[in-house]
Design an enzyme around this catalytic site. Sequence first.
Site, mmCIF file in Angstrom:
data_model
loop_
_atom_site.group_PDB
_atom_site.id
_atom_site.type_symbol
_atom_site.label_atom_id
_atom_site.label_comp_id
_atom_site.label_asym_id
_atom_site.label_seq_id
_atom_site.Cartn_x
_atom_site.Cartn_y
_atom_site.Cartn_z
ATOM 1 N N GLY A 21 94.697 68.681 97.171
ATOM 2 C CA GLY A 21 95.430 69.958 97.123
ATOM 3 C C GLY A 21 94.452 71.089 96.842
ATOM 4 C CB ALA A 27 92.843 73.408 93.735
ATOM 5 N N GLY A 196 95.465 71.993 75.937
ATOM 6 C CA GLY A 196 94.061 72.369 76.058
ATOM 7 C C GLY A 196 93.781 73.759 75.505
ATOM 8 C CE LYS A 197 98.233 78.036 77.370
ATOM 9 N NZ LYS A 197 97.630 79.093 78.167
ATOM 10 C CD GLU A 231 105.516 82.861 81.779
ATOM 11 O OE1 GLU A 231 104.488 82.191 81.806
ATOM 12 O OE2 GLU A 231 106.441 82.733 82.608
ATOM 13 C CG HIS A 255 104.033 74.099 78.440
ATOM 14 N ND1 HIS A 255 103.201 73.125 78.917
ATOM 15 C CD2 HIS A 255 104.245 74.939 79.485
ATOM 16 C CE1 HIS A 255 102.923 73.357 80.203
ATOM 17 N NE2 HIS A 255 103.557 74.460 80.568
ATOM 18 C CE1 TYR A 395 99.864 87.752 63.930
ATOM 19 C CE2 TYR A 395 101.255 88.366 62.088
ATOM 20 C CZ TYR A 395 101.055 88.240 63.442
ATOM 21 O OH TYR A 395 102.052 88.597 64.315
HETATM 22 C C1 BG6 Z 1 103.505 76.459 83.589
HETATM 23 C C2 BG6 Z 1 104.880 76.823 84.027
HETATM 24 O O1 BG6 Z 1 103.448 75.120 83.190
HETATM 25 O O2 BG6 Z 1 103.119 77.278 82.495
HETATM 26 C C3 BG6 Z 1 104.965 78.303 84.371
HETATM 27 O O3 BG6 Z 1 105.218 76.058 85.174
HETATM 28 C C4 BG6 Z 1 104.446 79.138 83.225
HETATM 29 O O4 BG6 Z 1 106.296 78.661 84.681
HETATM 30 C C5 BG6 Z 1 103.080 78.653 82.800
HETATM 31 O O5 BG6 Z 1 104.379 80.477 83.683
HETATM 32 C C6 BG6 Z 1 102.587 79.385 81.573
HETATM 33 O O6 BG6 Z 1 101.255 79.014 81.357
HETATM 34 P P1 BG6 Z 1 100.267 80.011 80.629
HETATM 35 O O7 BG6 Z 1 99.047 79.213 80.409
HETATM 36 O O8 BG6 Z 1 100.081 81.164 81.565
HETATM 37 O O9 BG6 Z 1 100.963 80.426 79.383
#
Ligand code: BG6
Length: 495
Positions: A21, A27, A196-197, A231, A255, A395
């Site tokens: 891909g 990618a 990984g963040k 978001e 997440h 904080y």
């Molecule tokens: C992805 C989701 O896993 O994570 C997206 O499919 C979302 O909808 C994204 O926008 C957010 O990732 P990050 O790293 O930009 O916070």
Amino acid sequence: MTNSSDRASDKEKALTVVVIGASGDLARKKIFPALFSLYSQDLLPAKTNFVGFSRSDLSPEEFREKLREHLACRYLPRELCGEKMGSFLSLCHYVPGQYDSADAFLDLYQAMRGIEDEDQANRIFYMAIPPSLFLDVSRALGASGLVSCGDHLQAWSRAVIEKPFGHDRASSDELVAQMAQIFTESETYRIDHYLGKEVIQNLIVLRFANQIFEPLWNRSYIESVWISFDEDFGAEGRGGYFDRYGIVRDVMQNHLTQILALVAMERPRRLDAIEILNEKVKVLRAVAPLKMEDFVLGQYVGSDRGGVRRPGYLDEESVPSDSTTPTYAATVIRVDNDRWRGVPFIVTAGKALERRATEIRVLFRRSEENLFKIDGETPPPNELVIRVQPDEAIYFRTINKVPGLRMRLAECDLNLRYAQAFSGPVPEAYESLILDVIRGDKSLFIRKDELETAWDIFTPALHEAARGARKPEPYEYGSEGPEGALELIRKFRSV
Ligand code: BG6
């Protein structure tokens, strides 16, 4: 993340990273830039090659030009940048082919034989493709002889896949079982890029390397825990994908559940992948499955806030005009164990909101016996805020005396801002995760039983939702979210 890996021999051995891909967004925008960052820091084995495979009919040169657009020299001085990029790109090869064509995978096989000058190169197959293709591609890789398997072999093959893994517990189990016929569990790296963040990786350090948190990290001192994902953009351009999954599957089941596990888990006995994953699974098993009534669901509608026209979710191309897919969800998760019984974890996730931020807030209990008052009231409770993004920060909201001759108190922050405290760029999640795949460190990847428990929490509610049990509440693009969620937040914030 752990100390267990990085066998010296792996660094000396040749490595081929195959990105399936390779011409897609993931990618080009994430995987190859992360590979380049690792390459530019000399973190990859000396003999590493990169092979892109995808349906686009590109020449190797065209492919390299596409990759170049998104590469950045975050770790190199400007004067070294061009040369390093050039040498990286010269190691990037491309094979076009259809995902369902056995011949195409034989082409890939031939190309790899030509590139790998050792019989036994380690191989990573990064599947930057929709999950619906994972199985077919894995089977084709297996059939073409590209996947060497078994512990007796000198070289390893590892498959990297990224969520969503199925759409409920049963489909996820099915995917896991089928994939296991080609890649064993130990060869399968399931990515949740949030793990990984940097700030997420720091959770375990913050909690267990500092003595002050553990005595307070329980229901006696903590009132509630807030995990929020906001978001400020909608499903723009991804409507087709998003409508099949919705916000609960897209963000909450993975997440945010991962964040919850790291915040709530017990101290692992050792810092190795098995112990950490065991503790995460244990705490997720203490969460009762959620029902639809436990959720507030929302879907954004168009708005003209600030004089700017923003489209609603249903205006998105490839979203059916009668879709009831939620773009916002809020729920209260209860962890039924001695540490957390009675402490609500309020978890919220939404698209097209007024701000972009992912945060963990730990709200401590208010003490009524406080000697001090602010405006005649007991001071507000302490709060630990862990901001995952943007502007990574940790904080602690505390009460302090305002300098002056009178006793005046104010709430102020003890403040760690990553940008000020640490020099150098904060690594991208994918850099850290890909390096862990090479090292064979699985502590930041989703183990089979972890995936099962995470699905168990959400599957009953998702099935109820699929039966059309509830329509999501509308909320305006750019707002704080649906009214029902604001009520829920007010209820727990005011306790
Ligand atoms: C992805 C989701 O896993 O994570 C997206 O499919 C979302 O909808 C994204 O926008 C957010 O990732 P990050 O790293 O930009 O916070």
